[in-house]
Design an enzyme around this catalytic site. Structure first.
Site, PDB file in Angstrom:
ATOM      1  N   TYR A 332      57.375  10.859  39.494  1.00 47.56           N
ATOM      2  CA  TYR A 332      57.583  11.988  40.337  1.00 47.56           C
ATOM      3  C   TYR A 332      58.595  13.107  39.833  1.00 47.56           C
ATOM      4  CZ  TYR A 332      58.591  13.879  45.228  1.00 47.56           C
ATOM      5  OH  TYR A 332      58.765  14.521  46.451  1.00 47.56           O
ATOM      6  N   CYS A 333      58.398  14.451  39.673  1.00 45.76           N
ATOM      7  CA  CYS A 333      59.029  15.392  39.430  1.00 45.76           C
ATOM      8  C   CYS A 333      59.595  15.094  37.904  1.00 45.76           C
ATOM      9  CB  CYS A 333      60.240  15.679  40.111  1.00 45.76           C
ATOM     10  SG  CYS A 333      61.259  16.867  40.079  1.00 45.76           S
ATOM     11  N   ILE A 334      60.831  15.323  37.663  1.00 42.94           N
ATOM     12  CA  ILE A 334      61.360  14.840  36.291  1.00 42.94           C
ATOM     13  C   ILE A 334      60.881  13.685  36.011  1.00 42.94           C
ATOM     14  CG2 ILE A 334      63.774  14.287  36.959  1.00 42.94           C
ATOM     15  CD1 ILE A 334      64.671  15.472  34.668  1.00 42.94           C
ATOM     16  N   GLY A 336      58.292  12.317  36.449  1.00 40.01           N
ATOM     17  CA  GLY A 336      56.745  12.487  36.012  1.00 40.01           C
ATOM     18  C   GLY A 336      56.737  13.058  34.398  1.00 40.01           C
ATOM     19  N   PHE A 360      53.560  13.074  40.618  1.00 41.58           N
ATOM     20  CA  PHE A 360      53.809  13.656  41.949  1.00 41.58           C
ATOM     21  C   PHE A 360      54.658  14.940  41.513  1.00 41.58           C
ATOM     22  CE2 PHE A 360      54.282   9.808  44.900  1.00 41.58           C
ATOM     23  CZ  PHE A 360      52.830   9.662  44.898  1.00 41.58           C
TER      24      PHE A 360
END
Length: 601
Positions: A332-334, A336, A360
């Site tokens: 998710y985000c960083i 990811g 995500f």
């Protein structure tokens, strides 16, 4: 407490009014005294303009002055608009009908009070502000031929100034505040000054706006309360294995790596919107990384440390806990971005334990990274380096301010009005509690991430980024990918996320969700909110506009589509696994102690 006005609309009580204004004067004097005292103790900055805003605006001004005719045309149009506004306002004062010359953008909550439309005076204030704001923003955008990074900086900080100058932010030009002041005999301003003093005290002299009633929530009690156990930990993270709620589970565990810019429990707020609880109900064995709160002992942690001690150590722990070699994963985000980097590193090493991955709101190509790129020019990075040099980490408050500035009207000025002008207490909102639960960034890791991803965009270029002795190539990631993006995401813009569809070497299913960075991800199907788009083309088009042109809109959450995709990649069903049954013993109950470390404490 001051006496409230009678329902028959009597004038304010003069005695109470005078008493409250005396208290306001006293509180204001104390406020100014404490602020002055703090300023005396502050060391003057060596560079009063560390972000080089002066240079950016001078470059913009010089460019505009090189074409004075265009500037004069814009000024004339502005004067013409103002003349029309004056004429319209005069008509309204005379009781004539007058259509608005300009309206707030859809969703602009600053002017929701009926008086902004019903009162000729406040309608004039509103339209005058909107005209001026439009002229200022349009004018700075006319500067052609300057560095795009400089142009973005000028545009961003111009909008910050424009937002700050809204009439809704001032006592004498906000009808709701004036009404509250009259009705409470000024008690709202007394309470507002008390709130302001409390926020300055919490921020140790710097304004730390309270966005939420923090007493209403407790991590582990009414948020982040899904049952589970911490089964592994190291200096950087704790690994949580959640208690199953089904008798049978998919053979491959689901391993979730959240961002460390915020805390993991965005995935586990209230039971009715908990992503983690929903996944358990769907029959997955869920593991989640809970990152530690960096302090002075973690100054040497790097991006590679997060890969080794976060993802790789976590994968080893999942194997010990379940005796399964294969997993599916989420980044998710960083988290990811780290997951993609790690998968490229694993591919180079021949490590294929992760059989399918979901991202995500995760960027790997940063050429269109949105407004956060304003904070990654060299001037800003040098300033951040200086902030991190002394302690070895970036304070969480700095990160929070950066993200709040991206939505200043919603996340800064609305609270200024509510807390300080209206004198109200913040609402007990779980999402804002999570948003206020700041985390720090280790200096070496954060500098590496900003320079190599945002500034140089090395991860998207095969062989350009080296991590732990391997040159990374996202094209070597051959496993199935589910790529989530959100249409209104201001942190990971969907155009930026989509670029990854042509970087990974395996099949990529792209899904575009409605709403933004958080609500676009955390959208329980039972809520029946928003929508999502899917395009079942076998080959993703070159650009996202072509993809959206051929996409079909579906109502509600995308979670069910994703579950159908992931379940086919998660193996057969096996008896549910309880935390502690494997080779890892229970350390403590979920959500663990790392997530409970708060900067404000």
């Amino acid at each position: 407490m001051a006496k409230q006005p009678d329902s028959d609309g009597k004038l304010p009580d003069p005695a109470v009014w005078a008493e409250n204004w005396t208290r306001i004067a006293e509180r204001s004097q104390k406020l100014l005294s404490e602020f002055a005292s703090h300023q005396q103790n502050e060391t003057a900055p060596a560079n009063p303009d560390p972000l080089n805003l002066t240079g950016a605006f001078m470059a913009m001004t010089a460019n505009l002055m090189a074409d004075p005719e265009r500037l004069v045309e814009a000024q004339v149009r502005f004067w013409q608009d103002y003349a029309t506004l004056w004429a319209n306002a005069a008509d309204r004062f005379l009781g004539k009908e007058s259509k608005p010359l300009i309206e707030p953008d859809k969703g602009d909550k600053r002017f929701k009070d009926p008086a902004w439309q019903e009162s000729a005076v406040f309608d004039y204030f509103k339209q005058s502000y909107l005209l001026t704001a439009r002229w200022m923003k349009d004018t700075v955008r006319q500067a052609d031929g300057i560095d795009p990074k400089v142009a973005r900086k000028v545009d961003f900080y111009t909008r910050q100034f424009v937002d700050a100058m809204s009439p809704s932010n001032f006592l004498l030009t906000n009808p709701e505040v004036l009404r509250a002041t009259a009705e409470s005999n000024g008690e709202n301003l007394v309470k507002g000054l008390e709130n302001l003093l409390d926020d300055l005290e919490r921020g140790k002299g710097k304004l730390n706006i309270r966005m939420v009633d923090e007493k209403a929530f407790e991590v582990g009690r009414n948020i982040a309360a899904t049952p589970g156990k911490v089964v592994y930990q190291n200096d950087l993270m704790q690994l949580i294995q959640y208690t199953p709620v089904t008798e049978q589970v998919y053979r491959r565990p689901l391993y979730i790596v959240p961002p460390w810019i915020n805390k993991f429990y965005i995935l586990d707020l209230k039971p009715e919107n908990s992503f983690i609880r929903w996944m358990l109900e769907k029959g997955y064995t869920v593991f989640v990384v809970s990152w530690n709160q960096p302090d002075a002992t973690m100054v040497d942690k790097t991006f590679e440390s997060y890969m080794r001690e976060g993802i790789l150590d976590g994968l080893d722990a999942v194997k010990k806990a379940t005796d399964e070699d294969e997993v599916t994963a989420i980044g998710y985000c960083i988290g990811g971005t780290l997951m993609a980097s790690t998968l490229a590193w694993m591919a180079a090493k021949g490590d294929d334990r992760i059989k399918a991955v979901t991202f995500f709101a995760a960027q790997v190509d940063f050429t269109e990274a949105g407004e956060l790129s304003v904070f990654t020019d060299e001037d800003t990075l040098k300033y951040l380096d200086s902030l991190m040099a002394e302690k070895g980490y970036l304070d969480g408050g700095e990160m929070a301010t950066t993200f709040n500035m991206l939505r200043a009207n919603d996340l800064i000025w609305s609270f200024v009005v509510n807390n300080y002008l209206l004198g109200k207490e913040p609402f007990p909102f779980d999402l804002l509690y999570w948003n206020s639960d700041c985390t720090r960034m280790p200096a070496k890791m954060h500098g590496f991430y900003l320079r190599n991803m945002y500034q140089k965009n090395l991860l998207s270029q095969p062989g350009k980024l080296e991590l732990a002795g391997e040159r990374l190539d996202l094209g070597k990631i051959k496993i199935p990918v589910y790529l989530q993006a959100s249409r209104e995401d201001h942190i990971a813009p969907y155009r930026s996320v989509y670029k990854a569809t042509h970087l990974y070497g395996g099949p990529v299913r792209f899904m575009l969700a409605g709403s933004g960075h958080i609500a676009g991800v955390i959208n329980h199907p039972k809520a029946k909110k928003y929508q999502h788009w899917l395009n079942d083309t076998k080959t993703n088009p070159a650009d996202v506009e072509a993809w959206t042109a051929g996409a079909k809109e579906y109502p509600g959450s995308w979670w069910d589509d994703w579950d159908k995709w992931l379940s086919k990649k998660s193996g057969a069903k096996v008896p549910a696994r309880q935390p502690g049954d494997g080779k890892l013993k229970v350390i403590e109950d979920a959500p663990g102690s790392f997530v409970k470390k708060r900067i404000v404490d």
